[in-house]
Design a protein around this motif. Structure first.
Motif, PDB file in Angstrom:
ATOM      1  N   ILE A 155      -0.440   0.945  -8.748  1.00  0.00           N
ATOM      2  CA  ILE A 155      -0.306   0.289  -7.441  1.00  0.00           C
ATOM      3  C   ILE A 155      -1.384   0.775  -6.488  1.00  0.00           C
ATOM      4  CG2 ILE A 155       1.162   0.166  -5.391  1.00  0.00           C
ATOM      5  CD1 ILE A 155       3.573   0.073  -7.332  1.00  0.00           C
ATOM      6  N   ARG A 156      -1.648   2.076  -6.488  1.00  0.00           N
ATOM      7  CA  ARG A 156      -2.698   2.610  -5.612  1.00  0.00           C
ATOM      8  C   ARG A 156      -4.058   2.018  -5.960  1.00  0.00           C
ATOM      9  NH1 ARG A 156      -1.485   7.505  -2.760  1.00  0.00           N
ATOM     10  NH2 ARG A 156       0.735   7.989  -2.941  1.00  0.00           N
ATOM     11  N   ASP A 157      -4.345   1.897  -7.240  1.00  0.00           N
ATOM     12  CA  ASP A 157      -5.627   1.324  -7.664  1.00  0.00           C
ATOM     13  C   ASP A 157      -5.738  -0.135  -7.240  1.00  0.00           C
ATOM     14  OD1 ASP A 157      -6.339   3.744  -8.753  1.00  0.00           O
ATOM     15  OD2 ASP A 157      -5.875   3.166 -10.829  1.00  0.00           O
ATOM     16  N   GLU A 158      -4.638  -0.885  -7.362  1.00  0.00           N
ATOM     17  CA  GLU A 158      -4.655  -2.291  -6.955  1.00  0.00           C
ATOM     18  C   GLU A 158      -4.902  -2.434  -5.457  1.00  0.00           C
ATOM     19  OE1 GLU A 158      -1.506  -3.873 -10.391  1.00  0.00           O
ATOM     20  OE2 GLU A 158      -0.846  -3.561  -8.323  1.00  0.00           O
ATOM     21  N   VAL A 159      -4.227  -1.614  -4.657  1.00  0.00           N
ATOM     22  CA  VAL A 159      -4.402  -1.683  -3.205  1.00  0.00           C
ATOM     23  C   VAL A 159      -5.807  -1.237  -2.824  1.00  0.00           C
ATOM     24  CG1 VAL A 159      -3.621  -0.767  -0.989  1.00  0.00           C
ATOM     25  CG2 VAL A 159      -1.947  -1.383  -2.756  1.00  0.00           C
ATOM     26  N   GLU A 160      -6.289  -0.159  -3.455  1.00  0.00           N
ATOM     27  CA  GLU A 160      -7.618   0.359  -3.133  1.00  0.00           C
ATOM     28  C   GLU A 160      -8.697  -0.668  -3.448  1.00  0.00           C
ATOM     29  OE1 GLU A 160     -10.454   2.649  -1.597  1.00  0.00           O
ATOM     30  OE2 GLU A 160      -8.298   3.092  -1.505  1.00  0.00           O
ATOM     31  N   ALA A 161      -8.489  -1.463  -4.481  1.00  0.00           N
ATOM     32  CA  ALA A 161      -9.482  -2.459  -4.869  1.00  0.00           C
ATOM     33  C   ALA A 161      -9.509  -3.662  -3.935  1.00  0.00           C
ATOM     34  CB  ALA A 161      -9.214  -2.937  -6.297  1.00  0.00           C
ATOM     35  N   THR A 162      -8.501  -3.788  -3.078  1.00  0.00           N
ATOM     36  CA  THR A 162      -8.448  -4.934  -2.154  1.00  0.00           C
ATOM     37  C   THR A 162      -8.636  -4.456  -0.713  1.00  0.00           C
ATOM     38  OG1 THR A 162      -6.013  -4.774  -2.186  1.00  0.00           O
ATOM     39  CG2 THR A 162      -7.058  -6.355  -3.690  1.00  0.00           C
ATOM     40  N   VAL A 163      -7.540  -4.124  -0.040  1.00  0.00           N
ATOM     41  CA  VAL A 163      -7.643  -3.743   1.383  1.00  0.00           C
ATOM     42  C   VAL A 163      -7.947  -2.268   1.581  1.00  0.00           C
ATOM     43  CG1 VAL A 163      -6.166  -5.614   2.153  1.00  0.00           C
ATOM     44  CG2 VAL A 163      -5.130  -3.427   1.492  1.00  0.00           C
ATOM     45  N   GLY A 164      -7.775  -1.446   0.535  1.00  0.00           N
ATOM     46  CA  GLY A 164      -8.007  -0.009   0.666  1.00  0.00           C
ATOM     47  C   GLY A 164      -6.722   0.729   0.988  1.00  0.00           C
ATOM     48  N   TRP A 165      -6.383   1.723   0.159  1.00  0.00           N
ATOM     49  CA  TRP A 165      -5.119   2.440   0.342  1.00  0.00           C
ATOM     50  C   TRP A 165      -5.050   3.130   1.692  1.00  0.00           C
ATOM     51  CZ3 TRP A 165      -0.648   2.588  -2.429  1.00  0.00           C
ATOM     52  CH2 TRP A 165       0.287   3.559  -2.043  1.00  0.00           C
TER      53      TRP A 165
END
Length: 270
Positions: free
Chosen positions: A149-159
């Motif tokens: 989940i962290r990787d997915e968020v980081e790849a879009t809006v940024g964790w």
């Protein structure tokens, strides 16, 4: 949804002139403001787990605040961050005088736990998904879904730009606050989502997240129903959480079950 960071404060706008206040560095990243040998303010800086440097000031007077802020800004590398209660207009103004601007706003919500109030009594996870209560999750699978989940968020809006502020120091590379605090949504071969609830002082939902490919299936709602129902059975009538102002789906989710905004926090940056 997130955990609330510490705040700094000013107690009064009256007091000595700025020239009367002396600033002393008492330790690494710690300062005192002195007026005739009386401590009238304290400043502190610390790195958060994401590596950002946060500052706080607790001062009796504007003069002490301004002198502390000046000394700290001169000694510390930019960028610098701080968090304030938006209702504290005096403190917010102090940081703005020092050159800080608003980076993000988080709304704090009070969330009812009674399923008859939230309307979550009959909510079940989608077919093929089960809810594993806190303390019973497989730690390796929990770490895998947290990392995914962290990787997915980081790849879009940024964790760190959009997700909860994390203030508890952990070993490098460890992203779980406490594995015992997470309930998860489980498929037969992996976990699809998670919710973290901490009950120190008062119940707080620190994180609710679902893998990108599994969203819009009712998993987040089922996790929330489970967590709030567990709190209700334990005697808690209300839980609290924070939602970034740009997370409209999260705001709609909690407001749809009767949550009400009770305050807001500002993250400032210079």
């Amino acid at each position: 949804m997130n955990t609330k960071p510490c705040a700094s404060s000013t107690s009064s706008t009256s007091g000595p002139s700025e020239d009367a206040v002396m600033i002393t560095r008492v330790a690494d990243r710690q300062w005192h403001a002195l007026d005739d040998d009386l401590v009238v303010g304290r400043g502190h800086a610390e790195h958060r787990p994401d590596g950002r440097l946060f500052v706080s000031i607790d001062a009796w007077h504007e003069a002490a605040f301004d002198r502390l802020a000046g000394a700290m800004l001169a000694a510390l590398p930019a960028p610098l961050y701080t968090v304030v209660d938006e209702a504290d207009v005096t403190l917010t103004a102090g940081w703005q005088r020092a050159g800080f601007t608003v980076r993000r706003r988080e709304w704090e919500y009070a969330v009812p736990t009674d399923p008859q109030v939230t309307g979550l009594a009959a909510v079940l996870p989608p077919s093929g998904v089960t809810i594993v209560p806190a303390g019973q999750a497989d730690e390796s699978l929990l770490r895998a879904v947290d990392r995914a989940i962290r990787d997915e968020v980081e790849a879009t809006v940024g964790w760190w730009q959009s997700m909860p502020a994390e203030v508890i120091a952990r070993p490098e590379g460890d992203t779980l606050v406490d594995p015992q605090k997470y309930a998860v949504a489980a498929a037969p071969d992996r976990y699809l989502g998670l919710i973290r609830v901490v009950t120190v002082n008062r119940p707080r939902i620190g994180l609710l997240a679902v893998r990108a490919g599994e969203q819009r299936r009712g998993i987040a709602r089922a996790l929330l129903a489970h967590a709030l129902g567990t709190l209700h059975r334990s005697g808690f009538t209300t839980a609290f959480t924070e939602v970034h102002e740009s997370h409209h789906a999260a705001s709609a989710l909690v407001e749809g079950i009767g949550a009400r905004p009770v305050g807001s926090n500002l993250e400032l940056v210079r």
